[in-house]
Design a protein around this motif. Sequence first.
Motif, PDB file in Angstrom:
ATOM      1  N   VAL A  46       0.840  -1.201   0.000  1.00 28.77           N
ATOM      2  CA  VAL A  46       0.000   0.000   0.000  1.00 28.77           C
ATOM      3  C   VAL A  46       0.876   1.252   0.000  1.00 28.77           C
ATOM      4  CG1 VAL A  46      -1.699   1.319   1.310  1.00 28.77           C
ATOM      5  CG2 VAL A  46      -1.940  -1.170   1.102  1.00 28.77           C
ATOM      6  N   ALA A  47       1.920   1.254   0.832  1.00 30.26           N
ATOM      7  CA  ALA A  47       2.801   2.424   0.910  1.00 30.26           C
ATOM      8  C   ALA A  47       3.469   2.700  -0.430  1.00 30.26           C
ATOM      9  CB  ALA A  47       3.861   2.207   1.993  1.00 30.26           C
ATOM     10  N   THR A  48       3.892   1.653  -1.120  1.00 30.01           N
ATOM     11  CA  THR A  48       4.542   1.817  -2.418  1.00 30.01           C
ATOM     12  C   THR A  48       3.596   2.458  -3.426  1.00 30.01           C
ATOM     13  OG1 THR A  48       5.995  -0.085  -2.049  1.00 30.01           O
ATOM     14  CG2 THR A  48       5.659   0.605  -4.331  1.00 30.01           C
ATOM     15  N   VAL A  49       2.361   1.968  -3.455  1.00 28.11           N
ATOM     16  CA  VAL A  49       1.385   2.509  -4.408  1.00 28.11           C
ATOM     17  C   VAL A  49       1.076   3.968  -4.088  1.00 28.11           C
ATOM     18  CG1 VAL A  49      -0.975   2.325  -5.270  1.00 28.11           C
ATOM     19  CG2 VAL A  49       0.385   0.256  -4.897  1.00 28.11           C
ATOM     20  N   VAL A  50       0.887   4.291  -2.818  1.00 24.77           N
ATOM     21  CA  VAL A  50       0.579   5.674  -2.446  1.00 24.77           C
ATOM     22  C   VAL A  50       1.733   6.602  -2.801  1.00 24.77           C
ATOM     23  CG1 VAL A  50       0.120   7.230  -0.507  1.00 24.77           C
ATOM     24  CG2 VAL A  50      -1.059   5.024  -0.647  1.00 24.77           C
ATOM     25  N   LEU A  51       2.963   6.171  -2.501  1.00 24.80           N
ATOM     26  CA  LEU A  51       4.135   6.980  -2.852  1.00 24.80           C
ATOM     27  C   LEU A  51       4.238   7.167  -4.364  1.00 24.80           C
ATOM     28  CD1 LEU A  51       6.743   5.475  -0.376  1.00 24.80           C
ATOM     29  CD2 LEU A  51       6.023   7.882  -0.440  1.00 24.80           C
ATOM     30  N   GLY A  52       4.012   6.090  -5.111  1.00 23.13           N
ATOM     31  CA  GLY A  52       4.067   6.189  -6.566  1.00 23.13           C
ATOM     32  C   GLY A  52       3.007   7.118  -7.119  1.00 23.13           C
ATOM     33  N   TYR A  53       1.821   7.064  -6.532  1.00 23.12           N
ATOM     34  CA  TYR A  53       0.737   7.940  -6.971  1.00 23.12           C
ATOM     35  C   TYR A  53       1.078   9.411  -6.724  1.00 23.12           C
ATOM     36  CZ  TYR A  53      -3.976   9.902  -7.336  1.00 23.12           C
ATOM     37  OH  TYR A  53      -5.077  10.642  -7.700  1.00 23.12           O
ATOM     38  N   VAL A  54       1.530   9.704  -5.513  1.00 21.50           N
ATOM     39  CA  VAL A  54       1.888  11.084  -5.183  1.00 21.50           C
ATOM     40  C   VAL A  54       3.037  11.557  -6.066  1.00 21.50           C
ATOM     41  CG1 VAL A  54       2.733  12.612  -3.366  1.00 21.50           C
ATOM     42  CG2 VAL A  54       1.044  10.855  -2.829  1.00 21.50           C
ATOM     43  N   ILE A  60      -6.715   1.651  -3.372  1.00 19.21           N
ATOM     44  CA  ILE A  60      -5.370   1.868  -3.898  1.00 19.21           C
ATOM     45  C   ILE A  60      -5.214   1.372  -5.334  1.00 19.21           C
ATOM     46  CG2 ILE A  60      -4.359   1.683  -1.584  1.00 19.21           C
ATOM     47  CD1 ILE A  60      -3.032  -0.971  -2.708  1.00 19.21           C
ATOM     48  N   ILE A  61      -6.148   0.575  -5.829  1.00 16.27           N
ATOM     49  CA  ILE A  61      -5.983   0.001  -7.171  1.00 16.27           C
ATOM     50  C   ILE A  61      -5.967   1.078  -8.258  1.00 16.27           C
ATOM     51  CG2 ILE A  61      -6.982  -1.557  -8.889  1.00 16.27           C
ATOM     52  CD1 ILE A  61      -5.538  -2.953  -6.573  1.00 16.27           C
ATOM     53  N   PRO A  62      -6.926   2.004  -8.305  1.00 10.79           N
ATOM     54  CA  PRO A  62      -6.819   3.071  -9.325  1.00 10.79           C
ATOM     55  C   PRO A  62      -5.604   3.957  -9.123  1.00 10.79           C
ATOM     56  CG  PRO A  62      -8.649   3.501  -7.828  1.00 10.79           C
ATOM     57  CD  PRO A  62      -8.204   2.106  -7.558  1.00 10.79           C
ATOM     58  N   LEU A  63      -5.085   4.033  -7.881  1.00  8.49           N
ATOM     59  CA  LEU A  63      -3.848   4.780  -7.665  1.00  8.49           C
ATOM     60  C   LEU A  63      -2.689   4.097  -8.378  1.00  8.49           C
ATOM     61  CD1 LEU A  63      -4.015   5.767  -3.870  1.00  8.49           C
ATOM     62  CD2 LEU A  63      -5.236   6.737  -5.829  1.00  8.49           C
ATOM     63  N   ALA A  64      -2.704   2.769  -8.424  1.00  6.49           N
ATOM     64  CA  ALA A  64      -1.632   2.027  -9.113  1.00  6.49           C
ATOM     65  C   ALA A  64      -1.659   2.287 -10.613  1.00  6.49           C
ATOM     66  CB  ALA A  64      -1.759   0.536  -8.818  1.00  6.49           C
ATOM     67  N   TRP A  65      -2.869   2.354 -11.196  1.00  9.35           N
ATOM     68  CA  TRP A  65      -2.967   2.695 -12.617  1.00  9.35           C
ATOM     69  C   TRP A  65      -2.308   4.050 -12.883  1.00  9.35           C
ATOM     70  CZ3 TRP A  65      -4.580  -0.082 -16.737  1.00  9.35           C
ATOM     71  CH2 TRP A  65      -5.385  -1.205 -16.526  1.00  9.35           C
ATOM     72  N   THR A  66      -2.565   5.006 -11.999  1.00 13.25           N
ATOM     73  CA  THR A  66      -2.050   6.365 -12.180  1.00 13.25           C
ATOM     74  C   THR A  66      -0.543   6.411 -11.997  1.00 13.25           C
ATOM     75  OG1 THR A  66      -4.130   7.070 -11.174  1.00 13.25           O
ATOM     76  CG2 THR A  66      -2.442   8.761 -11.491  1.00 13.25           C
TER      77      THR A  66
END
Length: 257
Positions: free
Chosen positions: A35-43, A102-108
Amino acid sequence: MSVSRVTPWTLLGLLILAQICYPLTSGDTRAAFTVATVVLGYVLSVSHAFLTRGPRAALALVGTATLGGFAVEALGVATGFPFGTYDYSGQLGPKLLGVPLIIPLAWTWMAWPAWLAAQRLPLARWARVAVAAFGLAAWDIFLDPQMVAEGYWRWVSPTPALPGLPGIPISNYLGWLGFALILMTTLDHLVRRIIPPAGPSVAPDGDVPIIVLWIWTYASSVLAHAVFLGLPASAVWGGVLMGAAVLPLLPHLRHRS
């Protein structure tokens, strides 16, 4: 040093650290690093779009990849189209319409580097869009086997599958490619309307953190699947297919987007 230079590099460093920690952990801790990886990648991706191309570019990215990603995932969970029939476990945090947030955040997170990297290739515009879409879809050949192995989601009918990649139907990868083509075509159109070719250009090194993210994601995925995660087949499949989008970029790294 300006915020537009410091922020992407800081976020990229934190993201890489979280990814390094992932194979060293297990259970709930590993899920937390996911989750942290995806959030960081999104930001990282959204803030980079904002800092280098303005708020409208960031909104275009969020509209196409975040909202579009959520819509296609909700459709997929509800109907089985376009990926096949699947469902998510509860390990990735809260859900909306059956989709972890977090899934749509991963797409972004990965749509932006895929699009930016393709802009550096000496190809026609339509071909760059195709390369970006193919690269994004090929990334899923790393993502899905890894996440299915962790039990984060499962497929009801996981056949036919690619050789060596049980548990994920080929329809999933075709669905990724189809949606990625729509996403990249729309994103490319919107960003070019916001910043026409004759408009202000990005600083020569402004996109470097995102290009590094794209190359790091590819190289680290091959290494992690081959050595640390016990997924050699996805290391080979992903290494070849995502490599077809990433490796041609290397001779053109000196050119601006």
